[in-house]
Design a protein around this motif. Sequence first.
Motif, PDB file in Angstrom:
ATOM      1  N   LYS A  61       0.823  -1.221   0.000  1.00  0.00           N
ATOM      2  CA  LYS A  61       0.000   0.000   0.000  1.00  0.00           C
ATOM      3  C   LYS A  61       0.856   1.269   0.000  1.00  0.00           C
ATOM      4  O   LYS A  61       0.522   2.258  -0.626  1.00  0.00           O
ATOM      5  CB  LYS A  61      -0.934   0.001   1.213  1.00  0.00           C
ATOM      6  N   LYS A  62       1.980   1.243   0.680  1.00  0.00           N
ATOM      7  CA  LYS A  62       2.896   2.390   0.721  1.00  0.00           C
ATOM      8  C   LYS A  62       4.047   2.226  -0.280  1.00  0.00           C
ATOM      9  O   LYS A  62       5.008   2.977  -0.260  1.00  0.00           O
ATOM     10  CB  LYS A  62       3.481   2.552   2.132  1.00  0.00           C
ATOM     11  N   GLY A  63       3.946   1.205  -1.146  1.00  0.00           N
ATOM     12  CA  GLY A  63       5.034   0.878  -2.064  1.00  0.00           C
ATOM     13  C   GLY A  63       5.192   1.865  -3.206  1.00  0.00           C
ATOM     14  O   GLY A  63       4.366   2.757  -3.422  1.00  0.00           O
ATOM     15  N   LEU A  64       6.267   1.683  -3.954  1.00  0.00           N
ATOM     16  CA  LEU A  64       6.622   2.556  -5.065  1.00  0.00           C
ATOM     17  C   LEU A  64       6.766   1.719  -6.330  1.00  0.00           C
ATOM     18  O   LEU A  64       7.468   0.711  -6.342  1.00  0.00           O
ATOM     19  CB  LEU A  64       7.941   3.276  -4.765  1.00  0.00           C
ATOM     20  N   LEU A  65       6.081   2.147  -7.368  1.00  0.00           N
ATOM     21  CA  LEU A  65       6.196   1.549  -8.692  1.00  0.00           C
ATOM     22  C   LEU A  65       6.901   2.563  -9.586  1.00  0.00           C
ATOM     23  O   LEU A  65       6.487   3.727  -9.652  1.00  0.00           O
ATOM     24  CB  LEU A  65       4.800   1.220  -9.240  1.00  0.00           C
ATOM     25  N   ILE A  66       7.974   2.121 -10.236  1.00  0.00           N
ATOM     26  CA  ILE A  66       8.682   2.995 -11.173  1.00  0.00           C
ATOM     27  C   ILE A  66       8.526   2.392 -12.560  1.00  0.00           C
ATOM     28  O   ILE A  66       8.833   1.224 -12.775  1.00  0.00           O
ATOM     29  CB  ILE A  66      10.176   3.130 -10.812  1.00  0.00           C
ATOM     30  N   ILE A  67       8.021   3.211 -13.465  1.00  0.00           N
ATOM     31  CA  ILE A  67       7.802   2.770 -14.843  1.00  0.00           C
ATOM     32  C   ILE A  67       8.644   3.646 -15.760  1.00  0.00           C
ATOM     33  O   ILE A  67       8.626   4.868 -15.656  1.00  0.00           O
ATOM     34  CB  ILE A  67       6.310   2.884 -15.231  1.00  0.00           C
ATOM     35  N   GLU A  68       9.382   2.987 -16.665  1.00  0.00           N
ATOM     36  CA  GLU A  68      10.160   3.713 -17.668  1.00  0.00           C
ATOM     37  C   GLU A  68       9.648   3.314 -19.045  1.00  0.00           C
ATOM     38  O   GLU A  68       9.403   2.137 -19.300  1.00  0.00           O
ATOM     39  CB  GLU A  68      11.642   3.381 -17.559  1.00  0.00           C
ATOM     40  N   ASN A  69       9.508   4.307 -19.903  1.00  0.00           N
ATOM     41  CA  ASN A  69       9.031   4.058 -21.250  1.00  0.00           C
ATOM     42  C   ASN A  69       9.557   5.142 -22.174  1.00  0.00           C
ATOM     43  O   ASN A  69       9.836   6.250 -21.734  1.00  0.00           O
ATOM     44  CB  ASN A  69       7.491   4.065 -21.268  1.00  0.00           C
ATOM     45  N   GLN A  70       9.672   4.826 -23.465  1.00  0.00           N
ATOM     46  CA  GLN A  70      10.090   5.861 -24.401  1.00  0.00           C
ATOM     47  C   GLN A  70       9.093   7.007 -24.352  1.00  0.00           C
ATOM     48  O   GLN A  70       7.887   6.792 -24.235  1.00  0.00           O
ATOM     49  CB  GLN A  70      10.183   5.306 -25.817  1.00  0.00           C
ATOM     50  N   TYR A  71       9.620   8.216 -24.447  1.00  0.00           N
ATOM     51  CA  TYR A  71       8.805   9.418 -24.334  1.00  0.00           C
ATOM     52  C   TYR A  71       8.503   9.953 -25.734  1.00  0.00           C
ATOM     53  O   TYR A  71       9.400  10.347 -26.476  1.00  0.00           O
ATOM     54  CB  TYR A  71       9.547  10.456 -23.498  1.00  0.00           C
ATOM     55  N   LEU A  72       7.241   9.946 -26.105  1.00  0.00           N
ATOM     56  CA  LEU A  72       6.830  10.316 -27.457  1.00  0.00           C
ATOM     57  C   LEU A  72       7.306  11.711 -27.854  1.00  0.00           C
ATOM     58  O   LEU A  72       7.772  11.916 -28.973  1.00  0.00           O
ATOM     59  CB  LEU A  72       5.304  10.204 -27.592  1.00  0.00           C
ATOM     60  N   TYR A  73       7.223  12.669 -26.951  1.00  0.00           N
ATOM     61  CA  TYR A  73       7.653  14.035 -27.291  1.00  0.00           C
ATOM     62  C   TYR A  73       9.118  14.058 -27.717  1.00  0.00           C
ATOM     63  O   TYR A  73       9.459  14.683 -28.716  1.00  0.00           O
ATOM     64  CB  TYR A  73       7.438  14.993 -26.112  1.00  0.00           C
ATOM     65  N   ASP A  74       9.979  13.385 -26.965  1.00  0.00           N
ATOM     66  CA  ASP A  74      11.399  13.388 -27.319  1.00  0.00           C
ATOM     67  C   ASP A  74      11.640  12.696 -28.660  1.00  0.00           C
ATOM     68  O   ASP A  74      12.442  13.171 -29.472  1.00  0.00           O
ATOM     69  CB  ASP A  74      12.231  12.727 -26.219  1.00  0.00           C
ATOM     70  N   LEU A  75      10.957  11.590 -28.898  1.00  0.00           N
ATOM     71  CA  LEU A  75      11.103  10.901 -30.189  1.00  0.00           C
ATOM     72  C   LEU A  75      10.717  11.823 -31.347  1.00  0.00           C
ATOM     73  O   LEU A  75      11.403  11.869 -32.368  1.00  0.00           O
ATOM     74  CB  LEU A  75      10.226   9.646 -30.233  1.00  0.00           C
TER      75      LEU A  75
END
Length: 186
Positions: A61-75
């Motif tokens: 419940k107090k945990g942390l999820l980190i998601i990384e993905n290509q960023y469309l704006y930069d592409l």
Amino acid sequence: NTAKISIGKNINTIKKPLDLKLAKKIFLKYSKFDFIVATNFFAQTNNLSEILRSMKLILNKKGLLIIENQYLYDLLFQRGFDSFHHEHIAYYTFSSITKLLKKYKLYVFDAEKLKVHGGMLRVYVSLEKKKMTKRFKRILNNENDKIINKKINNLNMFRLKFNNKVKNLLFSLKKEGKKIYGMGAA
């Protein structure tokens, strides 16, 4: 093979795709996790809903999820048309990933842009609503749907011109009797 390496180092490793069935087994065996990292899976799965529900099930419940993905704006701003792959199902802006996660009651509260793979977006997610950081607000405020639609059209025109230049070069070299070698890698 990352799984083989971790198994070789006696690290407890599960080499299966995450779904609700596996998440329930993980929960029963290990309880919930304080920290989950998901790198570049958003673009490559057509089972996103089940994976997000599975991560929610095993995240504390107090945990942390980190998601990384290509960023469309930069592409788009870098004209990175070569970063669009057939195995990528979707590309995300910060606002789109935030809205998507919110549907699953996963709340983005921080983000940062990375310079990896032509531009990645790392978002910090929790099960509880938290105050948004300055970085969050800065990235979100820099997004503009009118600009992105124009950039998509511009990128497509650039891609077409680039393809024609390469095709013309190859035809020209062939006419001159030159040998042409090609290599490719995903």
